[in-house]
Motif scaffolding. Structure first.
Motif, PDB file in Angstrom:
ATOM      1  N   ASP A  42     -28.365   5.663 -21.124  1.00 31.01           N
ATOM      2  CA  ASP A  42     -27.667   6.676 -21.936  1.00 31.01           C
ATOM      3  C   ASP A  42     -28.146   8.041 -21.352  1.00 31.01           C
ATOM      4  O   ASP A  42     -27.795   9.214 -21.718  1.00 31.01           O
ATOM      5  N   GLN A  43     -29.225   8.152 -20.411  1.00 30.91           N
ATOM      6  CA  GLN A  43     -29.483   9.163 -19.650  1.00 30.91           C
ATOM      7  C   GLN A  43     -28.799   9.518 -18.283  1.00 30.91           C
ATOM      8  O   GLN A  43     -29.204  10.442 -17.474  1.00 30.91           O
ATOM      9  N   VAL A  44     -27.810   8.699 -18.209  1.00 29.44           N
ATOM     10  CA  VAL A  44     -27.120   8.862 -16.780  1.00 29.44           C
ATOM     11  C   VAL A  44     -25.584   9.305 -17.099  1.00 29.44           C
ATOM     12  O   VAL A  44     -24.925   8.386 -17.960  1.00 29.44           O
ATOM     13  N   LEU A  45     -25.097  10.401 -16.394  1.00 30.04           N
ATOM     14  CA  LEU A  45     -23.679  10.711 -16.742  1.00 30.04           C
ATOM     15  C   LEU A  45     -22.869  10.227 -15.656  1.00 30.04           C
ATOM     16  O   LEU A  45     -23.153  10.238 -14.286  1.00 30.04           O
ATOM     17  N   THR A  70     -13.668  -1.192  -8.556  1.00 32.15           N
ATOM     18  CA  THR A  70     -13.626  -0.415  -7.538  1.00 32.15           C
ATOM     19  C   THR A  70     -12.366  -0.183  -6.674  1.00 32.15           C
ATOM     20  O   THR A  70     -12.411   0.469  -5.652  1.00 32.15           O
ATOM     21  N   ALA A  71     -11.215  -0.875  -7.255  1.00 28.01           N
ATOM     22  CA  ALA A  71      -9.786  -1.022  -6.643  1.00 28.01           C
ATOM     23  C   ALA A  71      -9.292   0.457  -6.416  1.00 28.01           C
ATOM     24  O   ALA A  71      -8.556   0.780  -5.372  1.00 28.01           O
ATOM     25  N   ASN A  72      -9.730   1.502  -7.311  1.00 24.79           N
ATOM     26  CA  ASN A  72      -8.913   2.808  -7.067  1.00 24.79           C
ATOM     27  C   ASN A  72     -10.211   4.049  -6.556  1.00 24.79           C
ATOM     28  O   ASN A  72      -9.875   4.975  -6.554  1.00 24.79           O
ATOM     29  N   ILE A  73     -11.475   3.628  -6.156  1.00 27.60           N
ATOM     30  CA  ILE A  73     -12.480   4.215  -5.868  1.00 27.60           C
ATOM     31  C   ILE A  73     -12.210   4.749  -4.259  1.00 27.60           C
ATOM     32  O   ILE A  73     -12.303   3.784  -3.475  1.00 27.60           O
ATOM     33  N   GLY A  74     -12.242   6.107  -4.112  1.00 30.25           N
ATOM     34  CA  GLY A  74     -12.232   6.377  -2.684  1.00 30.25           C
ATOM     35  C   GLY A  74     -13.804   6.800  -2.020  1.00 30.25           C
ATOM     36  O   GLY A  74     -14.080   6.470  -0.849  1.00 30.25           O
ATOM     37  N   ARG A  75     -14.726   7.402  -3.077  1.00 26.61           N
ATOM     38  CA  ARG A  75     -16.018   7.560  -2.693  1.00 26.61           C
ATOM     39  C   ARG A  75     -16.837   7.431  -3.897  1.00 26.61           C
ATOM     40  O   ARG A  75     -16.262   7.825  -5.059  1.00 26.61           O
ATOM     41  N   LEU A  76     -18.071   7.094  -3.985  1.00 25.90           N
ATOM     42  CA  LEU A  76     -19.006   7.044  -5.035  1.00 25.90           C
ATOM     43  C   LEU A  76     -20.240   7.750  -4.717  1.00 25.90           C
ATOM     44  O   LEU A  76     -20.859   7.154  -3.693  1.00 25.90           O
ATOM     45  N   GLU A  77     -20.656   8.685  -5.489  1.00 28.93           N
ATOM     46  CA  GLU A  77     -21.980   9.467  -5.247  1.00 28.93           C
ATOM     47  C   GLU A  77     -22.965   9.478  -6.256  1.00 28.93           C
ATOM     48  O   GLU A  77     -22.627   9.284  -7.587  1.00 28.93           O
ATOM     49  N   VAL A  78     -24.219   9.192  -5.816  1.00 27.62           N
ATOM     50  CA  VAL A  78     -25.296   9.386  -6.939  1.00 27.62           C
ATOM     51  C   VAL A  78     -26.324  10.432  -6.741  1.00 27.62           C
ATOM     52  O   VAL A  78     -26.684  10.700  -5.586  1.00 27.62           O
ATOM     53  N   LEU A  79     -26.300  11.442  -7.859  1.00 26.58           N
ATOM     54  CA  LEU A  79     -27.656  12.427  -7.783  1.00 26.58           C
ATOM     55  C   LEU A  79     -28.713  11.714  -8.608  1.00 26.58           C
ATOM     56  O   LEU A  79     -28.465  11.623  -9.707  1.00 26.58           O
ATOM     57  N   ARG A  80     -29.889  11.664  -8.054  1.00 25.30           N
ATOM     58  CA  ARG A  80     -30.955  11.182  -8.692  1.00 25.30           C
ATOM     59  C   ARG A  80     -31.962  12.220  -9.268  1.00 25.30           C
ATOM     60  O   ARG A  80     -32.023  13.129  -8.680  1.00 25.30           O
ATOM     61  N   GLY A  81     -32.246  11.975 -10.440  1.00 26.13           N
ATOM     62  CA  GLY A  81     -33.395  12.971 -11.032  1.00 26.13           C
ATOM     63  C   GLY A  81     -32.505  13.871 -12.014  1.00 26.13           C
ATOM     64  O   GLY A  81     -31.239  13.863 -12.138  1.00 26.13           O
ATOM     65  N   LEU A  86     -27.100  21.737 -14.544  1.00 23.77           N
ATOM     66  CA  LEU A  86     -25.613  21.851 -14.029  1.00 23.77           C
ATOM     67  C   LEU A  86     -24.740  20.984 -14.760  1.00 23.77           C
ATOM     68  O   LEU A  86     -23.419  21.403 -14.874  1.00 23.77           O
ATOM     69  N   TYR A  87     -25.086  19.797 -15.237  1.00 28.52           N
ATOM     70  CA  TYR A  87     -24.322  18.849 -15.879  1.00 28.52           C
ATOM     71  C   TYR A  87     -24.502  18.740 -17.333  1.00 28.52           C
ATOM     72  O   TYR A  87     -23.691  17.813 -17.951  1.00 28.52           O
ATOM     73  N   GLY A  88     -25.309  19.379 -17.718  1.00 25.16           N
ATOM     74  CA  GLY A  88     -25.723  19.031 -19.137  1.00 25.16           C
ATOM     75  C   GLY A  88     -26.438  18.043 -19.888  1.00 25.16           C
ATOM     76  O   GLY A  88     -27.233  17.389 -19.215  1.00 25.16           O
ATOM     77  N   SER A  89     -26.208  17.615 -21.155  1.00 23.35           N
ATOM     78  CA  SER A  89     -26.988  16.713 -22.102  1.00 23.35           C
ATOM     79  C   SER A  89     -27.074  15.505 -21.562  1.00 23.35           C
ATOM     80  O   SER A  89     -28.431  15.004 -21.568  1.00 23.35           O
ATOM     81  N   ASN A  90     -26.410  14.691 -20.715  1.00 23.30           N
ATOM     82  CA  ASN A  90     -26.346  13.341 -20.546  1.00 23.30           C
ATOM     83  C   ASN A  90     -26.785  13.238 -19.190  1.00 23.30           C
ATOM     84  O   ASN A  90     -26.741  11.962 -18.702  1.00 23.30           O
ATOM     85  N   ALA A  91     -27.506  14.089 -18.473  1.00 24.55           N
ATOM     86  CA  ALA A  91     -27.714  14.180 -17.021  1.00 24.55           C
ATOM     87  C   ALA A  91     -29.311  14.164 -16.790  1.00 24.55           C
ATOM     88  O   ALA A  91     -29.640  14.434 -15.838  1.00 24.55           O
ATOM     89  N   ILE A  92     -30.197  13.585 -17.679  1.00 24.33           N
ATOM     90  CA  ILE A  92     -31.522  13.571 -17.419  1.00 24.33           C
ATOM     91  C   ILE A  92     -32.158  12.705 -16.504  1.00 24.33           C
ATOM     92  O   ILE A  92     -32.855  13.192 -15.530  1.00 24.33           O
TER      93      ILE A  92
END
Length: 455
Positions: A42-45, A70-81, A86-92
């Motif tokens: 619940d801490q990952v947005l 993954t059928a419709n995914i063109g790119r998947l990115e992860v910001l760690r930490g 920038l992204y608010g409550s659920n991005a701890i």
């Protein structure tokens, strides 16, 4: 390209290959927990094409990627930490950002695939993607099913029941380039699933039916010089779960969560060495719960937010950034978060490869979920927002496309972290710890000794 070559069906399996990210799951359709640097799920947005995902009827508004493919995914990115500034409550813990496929060439392409395997497993789908002048489009439909075996561990108890699972869904997008400066698009996704639920050491008759959909309208403006851009997104995400079984109502215990959001983001290139991003958002979360299991209630909350980020390059090869965010929640009042980071690339001999030194420090905040607050059996209306402080420092090294290594140390300190406590009341409930700390080291390495081999 990586998704296609690895033949990965479910998106949760992609995350296993990213340093610092742990995915706890069993087979397709089972509950999935994504942890970034020791965080809770619940801490990952999660974002898809700018649409913020999250189920307000779940305990803490988390998104469950159990059925995401993954059928419709063109790119998947992860910001760690910590990314709350920038992204608010659920991005701890971090952010998982998914961009879906989009046509770039003036043509129409059609693709289809199908698989059959053990336990009567079916997997397949079809997609049409194309571009004609200022118009581009994509539509994708897919499905998956299997009929077992049991989810219960046969070593600890009887496991005679076959636990079946199925999911099917569709997604699409349509974009229109109105002029050299203005672009518009509409995006949507929908999926329906049915999963059997079991105890760890025995079979049971419980099942859950889950339906999710997301939709968004977006508009983007870019100046003639390219120095200024702004985008406006209005989105809705809805998740509805019905639980069936001996302890639930005949029509199924219902949990329905809705997340509506409108966001305006702008970016301005001040000079060759500085840029500024400024944004404002309004988000409303609503939950409706009608159950025999733990009671019924309706609740909602709204959050207004503004943020800004300044990025400068004071000297060649050194980049500094500072970001701040202010949130005003209708139930918990206001709180602010911030983040600062640096990245330095020393001038080294190309034969030795490319080095980058980097580090960051920031704060975060997360409000309790509506379920944690108001569920008639397990809720605790005295919960307050949890806050965090954390950072990382690390080094990256790469030698062209042949090799890459990254090494990081990270830590997070959390205050008032919300957790389940089985000793509260008759049946347990939600409470808050004083302080918790997570720290660790992550190491990642990629080698490409030949065109046909990657390690």
């Amino acid at each position: 390209e990586n998704l296609k070559s690895a033949q990965i069906t479910f998106a949760k399996d992609v995350l296993m290959d990213i340093p610092g990210v742990q995915t706890s799951t069993d087979r397709p359709g089972d509950y999935t927990n994504v942890s970034i640097r020791g965080s809770d799920n619940d801490q990952v947005l999660f974002l898809i094409d700018g649409i913020e995902l999250g189920d307000p009827s779940s305990p803490s508004t988390q998104f469950q990627p159990d059925h995401l493919i993954t059928a419709n995914i063109g790119r998947l990115e992860v910001l760690r930490g910590n990314q709350s500034s920038l992204y608010g409550s659920n991005a701890i813990g971090g952010v998982v950002n998914i961009n879906t496929k989009r046509a770039k060439e003036e043509r129409v392409q059609f693709s289809a695939e199908g698989e059959y395997g053990a336990h009567d497993t079916y997997n397949g789908g079809a997609s049409v993607i194309g571009k004609s002048g200022p118009l581009d489009y994509r539509i994708t439909a897919n499905g998956y099913s299997h009929d077992g075996p049991s989810l219960a561990d046969p070593a600890t108890g009887p496991a005679r029941e076959k636990d079946a699972y199925w999911r099917y869904g569709a997604s699409g997008r349509i974009g229109y380039q109105a002029s050299d400066n203005v672009e518009m698009q509409a995006i949507g996704m929908w999926q329906n699933s049915d999963s059997n639920l079991n105890n760890t050491n025995s079979d049971n008759l419980n099942t859950v039916r889950k339906e999710e959909y997301a939709a968004a309208a977006q508009a983007k403006y870019v100046s003639n010089s390219g120095d200024f851009s702004a985008d406006l997104t209005a989105s809705r995400f809805v998740a509805e779960r019905r639980y069936f079984g001996p302890t639930y109502s005949d029509e199924g215990d219902l949990y329905r969560g809705t997340k509506d959001k409108i966001a305006l983001n702008s970016r301005y290139k001040i000079s060759d060495n500085a840029s500024l991003a400024v944004g404002a958002e309004y988000e409303k979360e609503k939950t409706y719960q009608h159950t025999d299991y733990s009671g019924s209630f309706i609740a909602d909350t709204g959050t207004k937010s503004i943020y800004g980020e300044l990025v400068v390059e004071p000297i060649e090869r050194l980049t500094l950034s500072a970001a701040g965010r202010f949130d005003d929640n209708s139930r918990f009042g206001s709180f602010d978060t911030y983040r600062a980071s640096f990245a330095y690339i020393p001038d080294t001999d190309p034969e030795l490869g490319r080095f980058k030194l980097r580090g960051s420090y920031g704060t975060g905040a997360k409000a309790p979920g509506l379920y944690q607050l108001f569920d008639p059996t397990y809720g605790n209306e005295n919960l307050v927002a949890q806050t965090s402080k954390g950072g990382d420092i690390g080094v990256d090294w790469s030698l062209g496309s042949m090799a890459a290594v990254q090494l990081s140390y990270f830590f997070t300190k959390t205050k008032n972290e919300i957790a389940w406590d089985g000793n509260i009341g008759l049946w347990g409930g939600y409470d808050q710890y004083g302080r918790t700390r997570k720290q660790g080291v992550e190491i990642g390495m990629q080698l490409h000794p030949a065109d046909w081999l990657s390690i």
